[in-house]
Scaffold this active site. Structure first.
Site, short mmCIF file in Angstrom:
data_model
loop_
_atom_site.label_atom_id
_atom_site.label_comp_id
_atom_site.label_asym_id
_atom_site.label_seq_id
_atom_site.Cartn_x
_atom_site.Cartn_y
_atom_site.Cartn_z
CG HIS A 1 21.19 21.74 -18.47
ND1 HIS A 1 21.76 20.77 -19.26
CD2 HIS A 1 21.70 21.57 -17.22
CE1 HIS A 1 22.57 20.02 -18.52
NE2 HIS A 1 22.55 20.49 -17.28
CD GLU A 2 21.12 23.48 -13.99
OE1 GLU A 2 20.86 22.54 -13.20
OE2 GLU A 2 22.20 23.57 -14.60
CG HIS B 1 19.84 18.22 -14.24
ND1 HIS B 1 20.32 16.97 -14.58
CD2 HIS B 1 20.82 19.10 -14.59
CE1 HIS B 1 21.53 17.09 -15.11
NE2 HIS B 1 21.85 18.37 -15.14
CD GLU C 1 25.26 17.63 -16.36
OE1 GLU C 1 24.93 18.58 -17.09
OE2 GLU C 1 24.92 17.55 -15.17
#
Length: 321
Positions: free
Chosen positions: A132-133, A136, A204
């Site tokens: 997930h990071e 980003h 998100e």
């Protein structure tokens, strides 16, 4: 150009416009010009230094393959799957499981995980979080969110100056008048917070979706989100409580540990995020759901042998399978 990108750009422009408008309240036309120049300078400074500032503020310590081999290699495997340069890897001393990414571009990026994340979650769940990071980073959200935080902080600074000016008789009858000035003092920070939240929430869901593709199984991230949410409600993150302007950077709002009002949460509802990931898993042909609390409780403890217990993963999916 995606609608999501355009929406984020408009929200950033709204923040900058709010900053310039407050400058006009303080100093008229000259104040607006000065505020515009300041906004440009703040964004330029933020572009080159936001990652270092955030990591330093949270006491993040760099690690490598010698100091944290399992974690470092996992990030390296995920970065390779995401077709990203290897980011700098950091660990934050905090018992609350959480993580964030920062950096102006994929070539100058960093990911950070708390000690609580590495000790309390499974390898698969950690993979979901770090994917997930990295999403980003891939989506270049880290720069956008750092700029939003910096401008929002600058707006708060100008509002404090406007309040000081009003209290001590400076330009009470100019601009919007005393009533308008009082309204600006109360409404401007709220507007800045709402725009900042909108930017964060917009990014998100996409990071969840892309992160699930990177790690190979959306259910790993869904399980991690559920567990981090649960821990965050019971374990405060003291450093984040002192630095609420950085809360939007974490995968789960770290301020929930102190009962932060969900109305002003910087993140989408966790249950909605989990539902989206479960739907994505079905679309990918993955059966089953995220492990229940009872199933996780029945798993053997990892003990002192590290966050993944030195046992080979049984999964055939993901960066190590």
């Amino acid at each position: 150009m995606s609608l999501n990108f355009i929406k984020t750009g408009l929200l950033l422009a709204a923040l900058a416009g709010l900053f310039v408008a407050i400058g006009g309240l303080i100093g008229g036309t000259n104040g607006m010009i000065i505020a515009f120049i300041l906004a440009a300078g703040i964004n330029l400074f933020s572009y080159y230094n936001s990652d270092k500032m955030v990591l330093r503020m949270h006491g993040a310590q760099p690690v490598d393959e010698q100091t944290a081999p399992d974690f470092y290699r996992l990030v390296a495997q995920l970065a390779e799957r995401a077709d990203l340069p290897m980011p700098a890897v950091y660990i934050i001393e905090s018992d609350q499981p959480n993580a964030f990414a920062t950096g102006r571009n994929p070539e100058n990026s960093a990911v950070a995980a708390s000690t609580g994340l590495l000790s309390r979650l499974s390898r698969e769940e950690i993979a979901g979080v770090m994917a997930h990071e990295l999403a980003h980073v891939k989506n270049r959200d880290t720069l956008i969110m750092a700029m939003a935080a910096t401008i929002a902080g600058a707006i708060s600074m100008l509002v404090n100056f406007l309040q000081f000016q009003m209290l001590f008789g400076g330009n009470r009858n100019g601009g919007l008048g005393i009533i308008g000035t009082i309204a600006a003092i109360f409404l401007a920070p709220m507007a800045a917070m709402i725009v900042q939240m909108a930017i964060s929430r917009t990014r998100e869901y996409k990071a969840d979706r892309v992160g699930a593709e990177i790690c190979g199984n959306p259910l790993w991230l869904a399980s991690a989100l559920e567990r981090i949410q649960s821990y965050a409600q019971r374990i405060p993150n003291e450093r984040a409580e002192e630095l609420p302007s950085t809360a939007h950077m974490f995968i789960i709002n770290p301020l929930i540990g102190r009962g932060f009002d969900n109305l002003f949460s910087t993140h989408p509802n966790t249950e909605n995020r989990i539902a989206e990931l479960q739907e994505q898993a079905r679309d990918m042909g993955l059966d089953g759901a995220a492990p229940s609390r009872a199933e996780r409780a029945a798993q053997p403890s990892r003990g002192a042998s590290g966050p993944w217990g030195r046992r080979p993963s049984r999964s055939r999916r993901g960066p190590w399978g």
